[in-house]
Write a protein that holds these residues in place. Structure first.
Motif, mmCIF file in Angstrom:
data_model
loop_
_atom_site.group_PDB
_atom_site.id
_atom_site.type_symbol
_atom_site.label_atom_id
_atom_site.label_comp_id
_atom_site.label_asym_id
_atom_site.label_seq_id
_atom_site.Cartn_x
_atom_site.Cartn_y
_atom_site.Cartn_z
ATOM 1 N N ARG A 148 13.629 -14.704 48.980
ATOM 2 C CA ARG A 148 13.574 -16.163 49.208
ATOM 3 C C ARG A 148 14.889 -16.731 49.716
ATOM 4 O O ARG A 148 14.933 -17.871 50.178
ATOM 5 N N SER A 149 15.966 -15.959 49.613
ATOM 6 C CA SER A 149 17.299 -16.495 49.922
ATOM 7 C C SER A 149 17.855 -16.054 51.264
ATOM 8 O O SER A 149 18.933 -16.510 51.650
ATOM 9 N N VAL A 150 17.152 -15.165 51.980
ATOM 10 C CA VAL A 150 17.729 -14.631 53.222
ATOM 11 C C VAL A 150 17.113 -15.296 54.458
ATOM 12 O O VAL A 150 15.910 -15.437 54.558
ATOM 13 N N VAL A 151 17.999 -15.704 55.358
ATOM 14 C CA VAL A 151 17.578 -16.294 56.632
ATOM 15 C C VAL A 151 18.050 -15.359 57.737
ATOM 16 O O VAL A 151 19.244 -15.084 57.857
ATOM 17 N N LYS A 152 17.107 -14.846 58.527
ATOM 18 C CA LYS A 152 17.497 -14.002 59.664
ATOM 19 C C LYS A 152 18.250 -14.847 60.670
ATOM 20 O O LYS A 152 17.876 -15.999 60.924
ATOM 21 N N ILE A 153 19.320 -14.285 61.235
ATOM 22 C CA ILE A 153 20.098 -15.073 62.193
ATOM 23 C C ILE A 153 19.967 -14.501 63.596
ATOM 24 O O ILE A 153 19.651 -13.324 63.777
ATOM 25 N N ASP A 154 20.204 -15.350 64.566
ATOM 26 C CA ASP A 154 20.089 -15.005 65.974
ATOM 27 C C ASP A 154 20.999 -13.825 66.317
ATOM 28 O O ASP A 154 22.107 -13.706 65.784
ATOM 29 N N ASP A 155 20.533 -12.960 67.214
ATOM 30 C CA ASP A 155 21.317 -11.785 67.635
ATOM 31 C C ASP A 155 22.704 -12.164 68.135
ATOM 32 O O ASP A 155 23.663 -11.408 68.001
ATOM 33 N N ALA A 156 22.802 -13.360 68.715
ATOM 34 C CA ALA A 156 24.075 -13.787 69.305
ATOM 35 C C ALA A 156 25.125 -14.148 68.254
ATOM 36 O O ALA A 156 26.299 -14.277 68.561
ATOM 37 N N LEU A 157 24.681 -14.332 66.999
ATOM 38 C CA LEU A 157 25.602 -14.755 65.937
ATOM 39 C C LEU A 157 26.101 -13.561 65.131
ATOM 40 O O LEU A 157 25.341 -12.638 64.839
ATOM 41 N N GLY A 181 18.668 -3.342 58.045
ATOM 42 C CA GLY A 181 19.316 -3.506 59.343
ATOM 43 C C GLY A 181 19.308 -4.923 59.876
ATOM 44 O O GLY A 181 20.054 -5.247 60.795
ATOM 45 N N ASP A 182 18.448 -5.804 59.301
ATOM 46 C CA ASP A 182 18.392 -7.189 59.774
ATOM 47 C C ASP A 182 19.702 -7.917 59.480
ATOM 48 O O ASP A 182 20.310 -7.727 58.433
ATOM 49 N N LYS A 183 20.086 -8.769 60.433
ATOM 50 C CA LYS A 183 21.287 -9.587 60.277
ATOM 51 C C LYS A 183 20.865 -10.889 59.597
ATOM 52 O O LYS A 183 19.952 -11.574 60.091
ATOM 53 N N VAL A 184 21.517 -11.229 58.489
ATOM 54 C CA VAL A 184 21.065 -12.383 57.704
ATOM 55 C C VAL A 184 22.238 -13.232 57.209
ATOM 56 O O VAL A 184 23.358 -12.753 57.065
ATOM 57 N N ILE A 186 33.464 -13.464 42.629
ATOM 58 C CA ILE A 186 33.104 -14.768 43.205
ATOM 59 C C ILE A 186 32.739 -14.621 44.682
ATOM 60 O O ILE A 186 32.681 -13.519 45.219
ATOM 61 N N GLY A 187 32.486 -15.753 45.350
ATOM 62 C CA GLY A 187 32.110 -15.755 46.764
ATOM 63 C C GLY A 187 30.666 -16.190 46.941
ATOM 64 O O GLY A 187 29.746 -15.426 46.653
ATOM 65 N N HIS A 188 30.463 -17.439 47.392
ATOM 66 C CA HIS A 188 29.090 -17.974 47.489
ATOM 67 C C HIS A 188 28.707 -18.368 48.918
ATOM 68 O O HIS A 188 27.705 -19.039 49.125
ATOM 69 N N GLU A 189 29.505 -17.931 49.919
ATOM 70 C CA GLU A 189 29.161 -18.185 51.325
ATOM 71 C C GLU A 189 29.081 -16.836 52.021
ATOM 72 O O GLU A 189 30.103 -16.289 52.436
ATOM 73 N N ASN A 190 27.883 -16.291 52.119
ATOM 74 C CA ASN A 190 27.770 -14.886 52.488
ATOM 75 C C ASN A 190 26.788 -14.624 53.634
ATOM 76 O O ASN A 190 25.731 -15.238 53.715
ATOM 77 N N ALA A 191 27.167 -13.656 54.474
ATOM 78 C CA ALA A 191 26.283 -13.198 55.548
ATOM 79 C C ALA A 191 26.552 -11.720 55.782
ATOM 80 O O ALA A 191 27.631 -11.218 55.453
ATOM 81 N N GLY A 192 25.565 -11.010 56.309
ATOM 82 C CA GLY A 192 25.749 -9.579 56.546
ATOM 83 C C GLY A 192 24.474 -8.918 57.031
ATOM 84 O O GLY A 192 23.671 -9.540 57.735
ATOM 85 N N TRP A 193 24.300 -7.654 56.639
ATOM 86 C CA TRP A 193 23.154 -6.859 57.097
ATOM 87 C C TRP A 193 22.374 -6.335 55.894
ATOM 88 O O TRP A 193 22.964 -5.849 54.920
ATOM 89 N N VAL A 194 21.056 -6.409 55.969
ATOM 90 C CA VAL A 194 20.196 -5.912 54.882
ATOM 91 C C VAL A 194 20.312 -4.388 54.808
ATOM 92 O O VAL A 194 20.177 -3.693 55.835
ATOM 93 N N THR A 195 20.571 -3.863 53.595
ATOM 94 C CA THR A 195 20.655 -2.402 53.435
ATOM 95 C C THR A 195 19.534 -1.831 52.569
ATOM 96 O O THR A 195 19.250 -0.640 52.634
#
Length: 344
Positions: free
Chosen positions: A134-143, A86-89, A65-74
């Motif tokens: 379609r599901s990944v949003v790049k996030i600001d470097d500060a986040l 390497g992108d933060k998403v 399970i787990g549907h609230e996710n963020a991390g780095w593209v590998t």
């Protein structure tokens, strides 16, 4: 084949199990594999363990399970152009087709061919997760992923409802927010950022009420049994133009409807009980009940813009993957202020 640690539902009304499973691999052109930096622990996860979603999701056990996710593209598929390794998403909770009528109109949540990792397929209580371009949003470097992960669903759902409410609210209006917990504390900040209406918050917990006032509420009421009367007093006896109910159980809806002004909108976000209102009361007051489920990809990009500007910040409690049961128990026992986040 390399393996990773993942938290699995092995049966309903049973504890989760931490086990080893294969790391997901890119198989399709639009696949994106993400190393999880944070996974939110949501009340819906408790409902999953209670079996409430078994029939609706049709999922086969065991699954992660787990549907609230963020991390780095590998890893990315051959056709992915919007993100790179390497992108933060942050991940929109749904994997959508992009071709149906709902998708074409930007309403990803109602895609006719969607997959919902963590609900009906493997989610993010793990070291890696497979999603789509379609599901990944790049996030600001500060986040940081662990700080924003819960914005993927809790934040997105709160934003979706509050942005809808904000489109109606005028500076002379009042909006009542019921529940200032995981979703509610995000919703309060969204309303403060998007509308000039007066914000009244109701919560059982005095600490949550105190936090609400610090993050943008104009008035805050402790739900001690007199909350309806207190809200009516704050609204000149007429009630609020909009109520956003982040609780949706334990009697919140019957109280909430009494806080609503004539021709008002009642946004249902939290869930668990039935709404019992005589139809004559609905038509004579001409009130609207509005359901809110997650939010669109565009909603998520807008929420991340607010987050990058520091207008929405998440109060989090972080847990290691090994401590998943503690996180679940703390959430169930009302011991989490803000959102619980698993950090693999």
């Amino acid at each position: 084949m390399s393996t990773m640690r993942a938290v699995r539902v092995v049966g309903y009304h049973r504890n989760l199990e931490l086990t080893e499973v294969p790391v997901p691999e890119v198989t399709g052109p639009f696949d994106v594999v993400v190393r999880i930096g944070g996974a939110g622990v949501c009340r819906t996860d408790l409902h999953i363990l209670e079996g409430q979603w078994a029939e609706k999701s049709g999922v086969t056990l065991p699954y992660t399970i787990g549907h609230e996710n963020a991390g780095w593209v590998t890893a990315v598929g051959s056709a992915v152009t919007n993100v790179a390794e390497g992108d933060k998403v942050i991940l929109h909770p749904n994997i959508t087709c992009g071709l149906c009528r709902a998708c074409r109109s930007g309403d990803d949540v109602h895609c006719v061919d969607k997959v919902f990792p963590g609900i009906d397929s493997d989610g993010g209580y793990a070291e890696f997760l497979k999603t789509s371009a379609r599901s990944v949003v790049k996030i600001d470097d500060a986040l940081e992923p662990a700080d924003v992960a819960a914005l993927a669903d809790a934040g997105l759902t709160a934003y979706h409802a509050c942005a809808k409410a904000a489109r109606r609210l005028r500076p002379v209006d009042r909006v009542v927010v019921i529940g200032a917990g995981g979703l509610g504390h995000i919703g309060i900040q969204v309303l403060a950022a998007m509308t000039a209406a007066e914000i009244v918050v109701v919560d059982r917990n005095p600490d949550a009420v105190k936090l609400a006032l610090e993050i943008g509420a104009h008035h805050a009421v402790v739900a001690d049994g007199s909350q309806v009367e207190q809200v009516l007093e704050l609204t000149g006896g007429l009630g609020a133009e909009v109520v956003v109910d982040f609780v949706g159980e334990g009697g919140s809806t019957s109280q909430g409807v009494r806080m609503l002004r004539q021709a008002g909108d009642y946004h249902v976000v939290g869930y668990g009980e039935n709404i019992d209102v005589p139809t004559i009361d609905i038509i004579s007051a001409e009130i609207n009940f509005i359901g809110n489920l997650v939010g669109s990809y565009n909603d998520l990009t807008e929420l991340m813009a607010l987050a990058a500007r520091g207008l929405v910040t998440l109060h989090t409690a972080k847990y290691a993957l090994d401590d998943v049961q503690t996180a679940i128990d703390d959430l169930d026992g009302g011991r989490v202020r803000g959102r619980a986040i698993l950090v693999p």
